[in-house]
Design a protein around this motif. Sequence first.
Motif, PDB file in Angstrom:
ATOM      1  N   ALA A 227       8.509  38.378  30.950  1.00  0.00           N
ATOM      2  CA  ALA A 227       9.802  37.702  30.802  1.00  0.00           C
ATOM      3  C   ALA A 227      10.409  37.317  32.141  1.00  0.00           C
ATOM      4  O   ALA A 227      10.333  38.070  33.120  1.00  0.00           O
ATOM      5  CB  ALA A 227      10.768  38.608  30.042  1.00  0.00           C
ATOM      6  N   GLY A 228      11.051  36.152  32.171  1.00  0.00           N
ATOM      7  CA  GLY A 228      11.750  35.689  33.361  1.00  0.00           C
ATOM      8  C   GLY A 228      13.017  36.474  33.612  1.00  0.00           C
ATOM      9  O   GLY A 228      13.437  37.303  32.791  1.00  0.00           O
ATOM     10  N   PRO A 229      13.672  36.241  34.746  1.00  0.00           N
ATOM     11  CA  PRO A 229      14.856  37.006  35.136  1.00  0.00           C
ATOM     12  C   PRO A 229      15.962  36.970  34.081  1.00  0.00           C
ATOM     13  O   PRO A 229      16.310  35.900  33.568  1.00  0.00           O
ATOM     14  CB  PRO A 229      15.317  36.319  36.428  1.00  0.00           C
ATOM     15  CG  PRO A 229      14.083  35.659  36.955  1.00  0.00           C
ATOM     16  CD  PRO A 229      13.295  35.240  35.761  1.00  0.00           C
TER      17      PRO A 229
ATOM     18  N   ALA B 116       2.345  39.233  38.215  1.00  0.00           N
ATOM     19  CA  ALA B 116       1.271  40.215  38.377  1.00  0.00           C
ATOM     20  C   ALA B 116       1.831  41.631  38.362  1.00  0.00           C
ATOM     21  O   ALA B 116       1.263  42.539  37.725  1.00  0.00           O
ATOM     22  CB  ALA B 116       0.515  39.948  39.682  1.00  0.00           C
ATOM     23  N   ARG B 117       2.936  41.833  39.055  1.00  0.00           N
ATOM     24  CA  ARG B 117       3.546  43.163  39.109  1.00  0.00           C
ATOM     25  C   ARG B 117       3.952  43.635  37.717  1.00  0.00           C
ATOM     26  O   ARG B 117       3.732  44.804  37.343  1.00  0.00           O
ATOM     27  CB  ARG B 117       4.784  43.131  40.020  1.00  0.00           C
ATOM     28  CG  ARG B 117       5.478  44.481  40.176  1.00  0.00           C
ATOM     29  CD  ARG B 117       6.919  44.328  40.618  1.00  0.00           C
ATOM     30  NE  ARG B 117       7.670  43.486  39.695  1.00  0.00           N
ATOM     31  CZ  ARG B 117       8.108  43.891  38.508  1.00  0.00           C
ATOM     32  NH1 ARG B 117       7.837  45.112  38.082  1.00  0.00           N
ATOM     33  NH2 ARG B 117       8.779  43.070  37.735  1.00  0.00           N
TER      34      ARG B 117
ATOM     35  N   GLY C 257       6.785  33.817  30.702  1.00  0.00           N
ATOM     36  CA  GLY C 257       8.043  33.076  30.693  1.00  0.00           C
ATOM     37  C   GLY C 257       7.957  31.740  31.383  1.00  0.00           C
ATOM     38  O   GLY C 257       8.734  30.838  31.089  1.00  0.00           O
ATOM     39  N   ASN C 258       7.016  31.595  32.321  1.00  0.00           N
ATOM     40  CA  ASN C 258       6.712  30.279  32.893  1.00  0.00           C
ATOM     41  C   ASN C 258       5.285  30.293  33.422  1.00  0.00           C
ATOM     42  O   ASN C 258       4.591  31.319  33.367  1.00  0.00           O
ATOM     43  CB  ASN C 258       7.743  29.855  33.950  1.00  0.00           C
ATOM     44  CG  ASN C 258       7.562  30.553  35.285  1.00  0.00           C
ATOM     45  OD1 ASN C 258       6.770  31.465  35.441  1.00  0.00           O
ATOM     46  ND2 ASN C 258       8.340  30.124  36.274  1.00  0.00           N
ATOM     47  N   ASP C 259       4.827  29.170  33.928  1.00  0.00           N
ATOM     48  CA  ASP C 259       3.441  29.061  34.357  1.00  0.00           C
ATOM     49  C   ASP C 259       3.137  29.918  35.582  1.00  0.00           C
ATOM     50  O   ASP C 259       2.021  30.427  35.736  1.00  0.00           O
ATOM     51  CB  ASP C 259       3.083  27.598  34.645  1.00  0.00           C
ATOM     52  CG  ASP C 259       3.082  26.737  33.399  1.00  0.00           C
ATOM     53  OD1 ASP C 259       2.760  27.260  32.324  1.00  0.00           O
ATOM     54  OD2 ASP C 259       3.403  25.538  33.503  1.00  0.00           O
TER      55      ASP C 259
ATOM     56  N   PRO D 295       9.748  42.772  32.037  1.00  0.00           N
ATOM     57  CA  PRO D 295      10.719  41.946  32.767  1.00  0.00           C
ATOM     58  C   PRO D 295      10.307  41.660  34.204  1.00  0.00           C
ATOM     59  O   PRO D 295       9.650  42.470  34.857  1.00  0.00           O
ATOM     60  CB  PRO D 295      11.988  42.820  32.732  1.00  0.00           C
ATOM     61  CG  PRO D 295      11.471  44.221  32.634  1.00  0.00           C
ATOM     62  CD  PRO D 295      10.205  44.154  31.832  1.00  0.00           C
ATOM     63  N   CYS D 296      10.700  40.489  34.684  1.00  0.00           N
ATOM     64  CA  CYS D 296      10.469  40.085  36.077  1.00  0.00           C
ATOM     65  C   CYS D 296      11.809  39.768  36.732  1.00  0.00           C
ATOM     66  O   CYS D 296      12.715  39.241  36.086  1.00  0.00           O
ATOM     67  CB  CYS D 296       9.572  38.853  36.145  1.00  0.00           C
ATOM     68  SG  CYS D 296       7.912  39.111  35.486  1.00  0.00           S
ATOM     69  N   ALA D 297      11.906  40.061  38.009  1.00  0.00           N
ATOM     70  CA  ALA D 297      13.142  39.761  38.748  1.00  0.00           C
ATOM     71  C   ALA D 297      13.167  38.326  39.248  1.00  0.00           C
ATOM     72  O   ALA D 297      14.232  37.756  39.469  1.00  0.00           O
ATOM     73  CB  ALA D 297      13.294  40.730  39.920  1.00  0.00           C
ATOM     74  N   PHE D 298      11.975  37.722  39.412  1.00  0.00           N
ATOM     75  CA  PHE D 298      11.884  36.360  39.931  1.00  0.00           C
ATOM     76  C   PHE D 298      10.854  35.573  39.130  1.00  0.00           C
ATOM     77  O   PHE D 298       9.930  36.135  38.546  1.00  0.00           O
ATOM     78  CB  PHE D 298      11.480  36.366  41.418  1.00  0.00           C
ATOM     79  CG  PHE D 298      12.422  37.106  42.304  1.00  0.00           C
ATOM     80  CD1 PHE D 298      13.603  36.521  42.737  1.00  0.00           C
ATOM     81  CD2 PHE D 298      12.146  38.403  42.698  1.00  0.00           C
ATOM     82  CE1 PHE D 298      14.499  37.204  43.551  1.00  0.00           C
ATOM     83  CE2 PHE D 298      13.020  39.105  43.514  1.00  0.00           C
ATOM     84  CZ  PHE D 298      14.199  38.509  43.936  1.00  0.00           C
ATOM     85  N   TRP D 299      11.006  34.242  39.154  1.00  0.00           N
ATOM     86  CA  TRP D 299      10.028  33.362  38.504  1.00  0.00           C
ATOM     87  C   TRP D 299       8.880  33.117  39.473  1.00  0.00           C
ATOM     88  O   TRP D 299       8.703  32.007  39.967  1.00  0.00           O
ATOM     89  CB  TRP D 299      10.687  32.030  38.127  1.00  0.00           C
ATOM     90  CG  TRP D 299      11.784  32.099  37.130  1.00  0.00           C
ATOM     91  CD1 TRP D 299      13.120  32.050  37.370  1.00  0.00           C
ATOM     92  CD2 TRP D 299      11.643  32.175  35.701  1.00  0.00           C
ATOM     93  NE1 TRP D 299      13.826  32.105  36.196  1.00  0.00           N
ATOM     94  CE2 TRP D 299      12.937  32.185  35.147  1.00  0.00           C
ATOM     95  CE3 TRP D 299      10.539  32.241  34.842  1.00  0.00           C
ATOM     96  CZ2 TRP D 299      13.171  32.245  33.783  1.00  0.00           C
ATOM     97  CZ3 TRP D 299      10.766  32.300  33.489  1.00  0.00           C
ATOM     98  CH2 TRP D 299      12.057  32.310  32.964  1.00  0.00           C
TER      99      TRP D 299
END
Length: 340
Positions: free
Chosen positions: A187-189, A230-231, A249-251, A220-224
């Motif tokens: 998931a994006g931020p 990967a993290r 959430g994005n490419d 969840p991811c903090a950045f796009w």
Amino acid sequence: MQKPTLRDVAQAAGVHTATASRALNPKTRSMVNANTARRVSRAAKSLGYTPNPIARSLKTARSLTIGVVLPDLTNPLFPPIVRGIEDTLTPAGYSGLIVNTDNDPQREKAQIDSLLSRQVDGLIIATARLDHPLLTELHAQGVKIVLVNRRTEHLDVSAVTPDDAAGIRTAVGHLARLGHRRILHVAGPATTSTGITRVRAFRDTVRELELDEDPALVAPCAFWSEEDGARAVRAAWSSGTEFTAVVAGNDLLALGTYDALRGRGLSCPDDVSVIGFNGMPFLDKLGPPLTTIAIPHHRIGAEAARMLLEAIDDPHRPSRSVLLPTSLVVRDSTRAPAGG
């Protein structure tokens, strides 16, 4: 040699200076007879005349420039959006000034202050966060704004976005039809409208299709970014989460998923299917070519520019939000789960 003037063009074309001015201005050309406009254009070309944008701006009290505020110039999502913006601004006699914020609020404020000091007539902004005090401040100052690929809560500002929810429903549905039940959403931020909308749509679609609803299946991811993608996937594995497919959430997050799979010695799509979102260029050159939800990049930029020009021409025009359709592009990164 003295540069030709508008009066010289008018005399060569046999028209009044005001008529020549209207014929050479894309915004007023329709007011002039087509044959006359062509005659003026030919005269201007033969004389080597070019309009003076500074002189025109003094007459109109406009700078004929638009600020374009991007969060990350290195993200391949944005160049085709910018192209759509420019292709709409140029015929209207406007040009764009592009700045990069690096997702840094302080840099964003400094860049926008710089644009406003140059008297831009409005801003197209792709950096909106759900809680965005600077946008609130700019709106209160009467700055003309259109958000692109983002929305913000509790603020009456025009926005152009892809239909994120529909795109995620399509992505999850594609994987479900292939037989996947445990799907991980990278998931994006959660600070952005895009991240929030897409994760909500993911959860809703998983529930509607009666797939596994394990909360651990949202990473969840903090950045796009590729690195954050990967993290997030590695963190899901570390927590013991099992899945046979990924909706990113994005490419860029999908590319990060590829990195994590390779690092673990796994294959896509033999071990894990992956689907991205945005339809960046060159995805068909990856190994394997990435299945993605494509968005109409050029149309998003063009529509944002068109809406901003309308707001400049009519300051009392109400704001509006536009959702543009997405489409599924199936490539080799998705298939039925092994043994399924």
